[in-house]
Design an enzyme around this catalytic site. Structure first.
Site, mmCIF file in Angstrom:
data_model
loop_
_atom_site.group_PDB
_atom_site.id
_atom_site.type_symbol
_atom_site.label_atom_id
_atom_site.label_comp_id
_atom_site.label_asym_id
_atom_site.label_seq_id
_atom_site.Cartn_x
_atom_site.Cartn_y
_atom_site.Cartn_z
ATOM 1 N N ASP A 37 0.861 -1.171 0.000
ATOM 2 C CA ASP A 37 0.000 0.000 0.000
ATOM 3 C C ASP A 37 0.908 1.234 0.000
ATOM 4 O OD1 ASP A 37 -2.162 1.635 -0.064
ATOM 5 O OD2 ASP A 37 -3.210 0.740 1.634
HETATM 6 C C1 BGC Z 1 -5.123 3.090 0.130
HETATM 7 C C2 BGC Z 1 -5.309 2.023 -0.909
HETATM 8 C C3 BGC Z 1 -5.230 2.636 -2.284
HETATM 9 C C4 BGC Z 1 -3.926 3.371 -2.430
HETATM 10 C C5 BGC Z 1 -3.715 3.977 -3.795
HETATM 11 C C6 BGC Z 1 -3.923 3.972 -0.136
HETATM 12 O O1 BGC Z 1 -3.880 5.073 0.709
HETATM 13 O O2 BGC Z 1 -5.027 2.487 1.403
HETATM 14 O O3 BGC Z 1 -6.529 1.375 -0.713
HETATM 15 O O4 BGC Z 1 -5.392 1.648 -3.259
HETATM 16 O O5 BGC Z 1 -3.886 4.411 -1.467
HETATM 17 O O6 BGC Z 1 -4.493 5.072 -4.026
#
Ligand code: BGC
Length: 748
Positions: free
Chosen positions: A290
């Protein structure tokens, strides 16, 4: 031949020539995929390999600190193999051109984006979709999203989120399928199928990503990014199964979660990423972190610096670093120091390249993204109709005293009141991808269109969703007094749920409840129908509403066509059939509260103080899991089983006859729950093991039959082996998780 096809053909030809000159094995050459990947790997420098393990955001949308500027230079230098938050066919084509034509090897980029519940045609938030209990509808939503997103140049979505969530304080409960394991598995599979279709290389299918691995939904106190400390049994029984279901459905990528799990952050957790994901489940795709979650292992306190965090992540089984630039900055040094090996890097790069091959990107890097198709499919009539249909299916009728709903289309004057009644942007919910507020149909607009010129529709905002001002109350009261019926749209702003949107109080924010109270009093006095339309991304605690509002329709954040869909239901053109995918508590002090809890040694007995309960609130929720009303009613026959004793190889048939006993045609979700009465470890009071959504005309009766096998009753037994234990079971069938209609059976 149209210009488009000439353009595509030339593009394909050019890239094939470029690829050939650069030595990239083209698709179709003899030798399997692994051989192609290996021969490409053999051409790559260490820097180029690390580039493939790096994912950077464009500067379009960010969900955290943007660490990098100049990402185009990184592409050109082969230092990033994937980009997210870049979309539209034209823009991605240009970025792809840089990668294919200006880098040494011409390896195509992979474009990712959070296409969660739609790309531009926005469907209800995922929790809302889950309330449909309709796998076809859920799959369809993902399919439409994939059609639009791929036309706009995307290859990869960071979805589905398959985190089980049992804490409504956690804002991200809105992004998943709710609290239940059995149900979560079904929804996970439907979403993966919808995004990926049957063929990853097709130009209209999107690589899916099961996230956030794992147990992110179990963050303490519902506070986002917080600690998770759960037993291996709970992990395996509750949080992992939807991820396994995603693997079984063929998901091509996984995303690690931000949280630590029992002392080890998920992003550096070898037990999760290698022992379970690779060795037990044989997952063949790649794992992305993530957003900056490698870097975050430093504040977690498990790595002294980012370099050490990167080593921990790679060794645990991470293949691609989202946005953190840790592999980019430090991996080479880690290899030089002997902390990690080139072989470990190769394993990761192989997995990523393999998916790029499977997507067909080496065949034609421009196969996704087509300006003409983009114009044609995005917000097409068919997609808008699908969004309206799924939205209707997602609504849950929580209360309908004295048949307040549906309202009559013959009403002369209708007052539409509330801060969410004419809010376009809130309908989008969290993660609305490229969705535009301007494209949304509000409840007010939907009602005006539904009722036409024959009725007068009055509108008053009443108050803001979040503010303290009651200045608008007088106008709202005035509108309510002039109307024959009142529709009141209240709830959360879209920013109150989703990521980084935990709440410690989960009632209606601001002064909305005060507004509702005034209007309910006026309507009660005048004997006027009043319906509350809730818009929100989580289970709310609404005890006053549950007690006093005549009708409550839960509509979540319903998406682009939300207003039309709600109007369809309020005026009886669609009979609501949604059921709650997560328990609604009476107050936040009951949390965590979910239907499949354990019995305890002192189950609640109102006559005995020393039993498991509260002094100030019942144990029961406001609305249980699986609950939802219809404009019609359904009667259930007693539960029939074809045998009361069944063996390991038997199929147990469980059936009920369901009758539509009311005055509307309608759909019912028939749910089957099981209680394992005695186990080598304690078992939940009930667990969902089957459901079927059926349509019955008024007066119609249908038999619904479920088949249970011993393996459906399996669980992690005392020694952690997964199996069913012999003994007695109680089977419940009904319209929600409180169903009392039951039969007993014995497994031998
Ligand atoms: C989130 C994810 C997301 C990623 C990309 C993160 O802050 O937890 O769910 O896919 O950002 O945008």
């Amino acid at each position: 031949m149209t210009n488009k096809y000439i353009f595509l053909l030339l593009g394909g030809l050019l890239s094939a020539i470029c690829a050939f000159q650069k030595g990239i094995p083209p698709v179709g050459e003899t030798g399997g995929l692994d051989a192609k990947v290996d021969s490409l790997l053999a051409l790559m420098t260490l820097d180029e390999k690390i580039g493939q393990m790096t994912l950077f955001t464009s500067d379009w949308d960010v969900t955290g600190p943007t660490l990098r500027e100049g990402y185009k230079d990184d592409i050109r230098a082969g230092k990033t193999g994937a980009i997210f938050n870049a979309h539209t066919a034209a823009y991605n084509h240009e970025l792809q051109r840089i990668a294919v034509e200006e880098t040494r090897l011409g390896i195509p980029l992979l474009f990712g984006y959070d296409v969660i519940h739609g790309y531009k045609t926005i469907f209800p938030v995922s929790l809302g979709e889950a309330a449909s209990w309709d796998m076809e509808a859920i799959e369809k939503s993902a399919r439409v999203a994939a059609e639009e997103a791929t036309a706009a140049g995307l290859h990869w979505t960071f979805a589905p989120m398959v985190d089980i969530a049992r804490d409504p304080r956690w804002g991200r409960i809105s992004e998943g399928a709710g609290e239940d394991v059995f149900y979560g598995k079904k929804v996970a599979a439907a979403r993966v199928k919808g995004f990926q279709g049957g063929d990853l290389s097709a130009a209209n299918t999107l690589l899916a990503c099961a996230k956030h691995y794992a147990a992110y939904g179990a963050v303490q106190a519902g506070r986002d990014y917080h600690t998770v400390d759960i037993s291996e049994r709970v992990l395996r029984e509750t949080y992992l199964p939807p991820f396994k279901a995603a693997v079984d459905a063929g998901v091509g990528s996984f995303m690690t979660s931000f949280n630590e799990l029992n002392g080890v952050p998920a992003t550096g957790n070898k037990h999760l990423l290698t022992d379970i994901l690779r060795n037990e489940w044989h997952f063949k795709g790649f794992v992305v972190t993530d957003y900056t979650s490698i870097n975050e292992m430093v504040p977690h306190g498990i790595a002294a610096d980012e370099k050490a965090a990167g080593e921990l992540a790679l060794k645990a089984g991470v293949d691609m670093d989202m946005q953190g630039a840790v592999f980019y900055n430090f991996l080479k040094k880690s290899i030089a120091e002997g902390k990690v090996s080139v072989e470990q890097v190769d394993v990761a790069v192989r997995r990523i390249l393999k998916i790029k091959y499977e997507l067909g990107l080496f065949d034609d890097p421009y196969r996704y993204g087509d300006p003409e198709l983009e114009k044609k499919v995005i917000l097409s009539a068919a997609h808008l109709e699908a969004a309206r249909d799924v939205a209707r299916k997602s609504f849950v009728l929580l209360k309908n005293q004295d048949r307040t709903l549906p309202l009559s289309k013959g009403l002369k004057t209708v007052a539409v009141i509330g801060p969410l009644a004419d809010s376009k942007k809130d309908l989008l919910g969290s993660w609305h991808a490229a969705g535009n507020a301007e494209d949304c149909v509000t409840l007010l607009a939907g009602l005006r269109e539904k009722l036409g010129a024959a009725s007068t529709v009055l509108f008053a905002e009443g108050c803001k969703t979040l503010g303290r001002s009651k200045d608008g109350f007088a106008e709202a009261v005035n509108a309510a007094k002039r109307a024959d019926a009142v529709i009141l749209a209240v709830g959360e702003t879209r920013g109150l749920s989703g990521e980084a949107a935990s709440r410690s109080m989960i009632g209606l924010p601001g002064v909305q409840l005060d507004l509702v109270k005034e209007l309910v009093a006026i309507c009660r006095q005048a004997d006027k129908p009043l319906a509350v339309v809730l818009m929100n991304g989580r289970p709310l605690a609404i005890p006053w509403l549950a007690e006093n509002a005549p009708a409550i329709l839960e509509t979540w954040f319903a998406g682009t066509q939300g207003g039309h869909a709600i109007a369809d239901v309020l005026f009886g053109d669609y009979n609501p059939s949604g059921k709650l995918p997560a328990t609604f508590p009476r107050n936040v002090g009951q949390v965590p509260i979910y239907y499949c809890m354990k019995n305890t040694g002192r189950p609640m007995d109102p006559k005995n103080k020393y039993t498991s309960k509260y002094l100030d609130v019942p144990n029961s929720p406001q609305f249980p899991f699986g609950f939802g009303l219809s404009y019609t009613s359904f009667d259930y026959s007693p539960v029939l089983v074809d045998k009361t004793v069944f063996g390991r190889n038997d199929k147990l048939k469980v059936s009920v006859r369901v009758t539509n006993s009311g005055s509307y045609d309608g759909e019912e979700v028939v749910q089957l729950y099981v209680r394992d009465l005695v186990g080598s470890v304690t078992r939940p009071v009930r667990e969902l093991k089957g459901f079927e959504k059926i349509f019955l005309k008024k007066g119609e009766t249908r038999e619904v039959e479920f088949t249970l096998r011993a393996e459906d009753l399996a669980f992690y037994t005392r020694d952690m082996s997964f199996k069913a234990e012999a003994g007695d079971f109680e089977i419940f069938v009904g319209g929600n998780s409180d169903a009392e209609n039951s039969a007993k059976v014995e497994l031998r």
